[in-house]
Write a protein that holds these residues in place. Structure first.
Motif, mmCIF file in Angstrom:
data_model
loop_
_atom_site.group_PDB
_atom_site.id
_atom_site.type_symbol
_atom_site.label_atom_id
_atom_site.label_comp_id
_atom_site.label_asym_id
_atom_site.label_seq_id
_atom_site.Cartn_x
_atom_site.Cartn_y
_atom_site.Cartn_z
ATOM 1 N N MET A 7 20.320 -18.944 -10.107
ATOM 2 C CA MET A 7 19.546 -19.866 -9.278
ATOM 3 C C MET A 7 19.294 -21.189 -9.998
ATOM 4 O O MET A 7 18.856 -21.220 -11.140
ATOM 5 N N ASP A 8 19.577 -22.266 -9.304
ATOM 6 C CA ASP A 8 19.261 -23.609 -9.796
ATOM 7 C C ASP A 8 17.829 -23.923 -9.374
ATOM 8 O O ASP A 8 17.509 -23.941 -8.181
ATOM 9 N N LEU A 9 16.959 -24.173 -10.341
ATOM 10 C CA LEU A 9 15.552 -24.427 -10.014
ATOM 11 C C LEU A 9 15.381 -25.674 -9.154
ATOM 12 O O LEU A 9 14.385 -25.795 -8.425
ATOM 13 N N ASN A 10 16.338 -26.587 -9.220
ATOM 14 C CA ASN A 10 16.264 -27.763 -8.353
ATOM 15 C C ASN A 10 16.363 -27.374 -6.885
ATOM 16 O O ASN A 10 15.842 -28.079 -6.007
ATOM 17 N N LEU A 11 17.018 -26.254 -6.617
ATOM 18 C CA LEU A 11 17.099 -25.779 -5.234
ATOM 19 C C LEU A 11 15.726 -25.359 -4.726
ATOM 20 O O LEU A 11 15.407 -25.548 -3.543
ATOM 21 N N LEU A 12 14.906 -24.790 -5.624
ATOM 22 C CA LEU A 12 13.565 -24.398 -5.207
ATOM 23 C C LEU A 12 12.723 -25.619 -4.856
ATOM 24 O O LEU A 12 11.935 -25.598 -3.909
ATOM 25 N N LEU A 78 6.918 -22.939 -8.725
ATOM 26 C CA LEU A 78 7.000 -24.354 -9.108
ATOM 27 C C LEU A 78 5.733 -24.817 -9.816
ATOM 28 O O LEU A 78 5.793 -25.599 -10.775
ATOM 29 N N ALA A 79 4.583 -24.326 -9.349
ATOM 30 C CA ALA A 79 3.318 -24.698 -9.997
ATOM 31 C C ALA A 79 3.262 -24.135 -11.411
ATOM 32 O O ALA A 79 2.787 -24.796 -12.349
ATOM 33 N N GLY A 80 3.785 -22.906 -11.588
ATOM 34 C CA GLY A 80 3.812 -22.307 -12.918
ATOM 35 C C GLY A 80 4.706 -23.079 -13.868
ATOM 36 O O GLY A 80 4.362 -23.296 -15.039
ATOM 37 N N ILE A 81 5.871 -23.493 -13.384
ATOM 38 C CA ILE A 81 6.792 -24.272 -14.213
ATOM 39 C C ILE A 81 6.168 -25.615 -14.570
ATOM 40 O O ILE A 81 6.254 -26.081 -15.708
ATOM 41 N N ASP A 82 5.506 -26.230 -13.608
ATOM 42 C CA ASP A 82 4.855 -27.519 -13.867
ATOM 43 C C ASP A 82 3.761 -27.375 -14.925
ATOM 44 O O ASP A 82 3.596 -28.237 -15.800
ATOM 45 N N ALA A 83 3.015 -26.247 -14.881
ATOM 46 C CA ALA A 83 1.961 -26.008 -15.868
ATOM 47 C C ALA A 83 2.542 -25.853 -17.268
ATOM 48 O O ALA A 83 1.958 -26.294 -18.258
ATOM 49 N N LEU A 84 3.718 -25.213 -17.352
ATOM 50 C CA LEU A 84 4.367 -25.044 -18.652
ATOM 51 C C LEU A 84 4.737 -26.382 -19.275
ATOM 52 O O LEU A 84 4.738 -26.532 -20.501
ATOM 53 N N LEU A 85 5.061 -27.348 -18.443
ATOM 54 C CA LEU A 85 5.521 -28.645 -18.938
ATOM 55 C C LEU A 85 4.377 -29.602 -19.243
ATOM 56 O O LEU A 85 4.597 -30.658 -19.835
ATOM 57 N N GLN A 86 3.153 -29.232 -18.856
ATOM 58 C CA GLN A 86 2.009 -30.095 -19.119
ATOM 59 C C GLN A 86 1.449 -29.807 -20.512
ATOM 60 O O GLN A 86 1.460 -28.668 -20.973
ATOM 61 N N PRO A 87 0.961 -30.826 -21.220
ATOM 62 C CA PRO A 87 0.361 -30.577 -22.532
ATOM 63 C C PRO A 87 -0.871 -29.695 -22.397
ATOM 64 O O PRO A 87 -1.671 -29.889 -21.484
ATOM 65 N N PRO A 88 -1.014 -28.685 -23.266
ATOM 66 C CA PRO A 88 -2.178 -27.797 -23.175
ATOM 67 C C PRO A 88 -3.474 -28.581 -23.376
ATOM 68 O O PRO A 88 -3.530 -29.530 -24.155
#
Length: 301
Positions: A7-12, A78-88
């Motif tokens: 799966m390409d995450l861009n598809l999501l 998508l929200a989980g992936i976005d949280a991973l990319l944000q600085p803690p």
């Protein structure tokens, strides 16, 4: 879809935009894509999920039941992936963690005490474990996360570690109050050498230190009759005797019952550094704690 690895995450992201807009043109504009590119992604989504997902309608498209069922789970992904990319985000007032520091007995008083005094009002729930420095094991301990920070000197700092200078320490001459030689004037070299001396030997049992090396360069020597492994006991020994000792200034600063003066000869001081591993270099909690440590050392200078 049989394998998530295909799966390409861009598809999501494309699916999420299509579900919100129900229009290929608007979904493409939202993601900064061309309409043909978005149409191609819709085709791939249909192939991946084995469902039409969207059916044509008079005004745009309507989602199928399968698309509606997928909507919330995909938004969560998508929200989980976005949280991973944000600085803690680190909030010391609510943080609950244990910070382990390896320190010598000298560093416990000179560095750890003011650090803890600064830490507690700002981060009441952070626990601090102070453990002895294990020569030859510091790098391994840092790599494994057994300690988060070590307080060392530059010459004892293992390679490939991050290090920051905390301060440069100097030595002072220390006697008890009421000592016959404590006249308020700096001891002469002759008076100094005639006194009974005590020193701290990190290896234990040693009777020769940096002061003796400095005396030897002047062709002089002193009589060292007491050797201890811990700096912390020396002030008590001095208060209970007529002995003298050359001690780090931060160790005896503010201590009662002692007279402090400049040594009658130049004794080289030393530098204290904070040392840590790459594994915690970017961690926001460790970064905050390291900065507080540096500030507390500067404030007690």
């Amino acid at each position: 879809m049989k394998d998530i690895r295909s799966m390409d995450l861009n598809l999501l992201k494309a699916f999420d935009a299509l579900l919100d807009e129900c229009n290929v043109t608007r979904a493409a504009a939202r993601l900064g894509l061309t309409q043909p590119a978005m149409s191609g992604m819709l085709t791939r989504l249909r192939e991946s999920f084995g469902d039409p997902l969207f059916a044509r309608a008079q005004r745009g498209m309507v989602p199928t039941q399968r698309a509606l069922d997928l909507g919330l789970p995909i938004k969560q992904v998508l929200a989980g992936i976005d949280a991973l990319l944000q600085p803690p985000v680190f909030d010391p007032t609510t943080a609950r963690l244990t910070f382990t520091i390896a320190a010598t007995d000298y560093a416990l008083r000179a560095i750890a005490v003011p650090f803890l005094a600064a830490l507690k009002p700002l981060a009441p729930h952070i626990r601090v474990a102070l453990v002895p420095v294990r020569n030859g094991q510091v790098q391994t301990q840092l790599e494994r996360g057994q300690i988060g920070l070590a307080l060392l000197s530059p010459e004892n700092t293992p390679p490939d570690l991050h290090a920051r200078e905390l301060f440069k320490e100097r030595y002072v001459c220390v006697l008890r109050e009421g000592h016959p030689a404590a006249t308020g004037r700096k001891l002469t070299l002759k008076q100094f050498c005639a006194l009974d001396h005590a020193l701290a030997s990190y290896d234990g049992g040693g009777f020769h230190g940096v002061t003796d090396e400095a005396l030897e360069k002047l062709g002089r020597q002193r009589q060292v009759t007491v050797s201890v492994k811990s700096f912390l006991i020396l002030p008590d020994i001095l208060r209970a005797s007529d002995m003298v000792a050359i001690l780090p200034s931060r160790l005896v600063k503010g201590m009662q019952g002692l007279v402090i003066s400049e040594p009658p000869l130049e004794v080289p001081g030393f530098t204290k550094t904070a040392v840590w591993h790459e594994r915690t270099h970017h961690d926001p909690a460790h970064r905050w704690l390291r900065e507080l440590l540096v500030k507390s050392c500067a404030a007690t200078h």
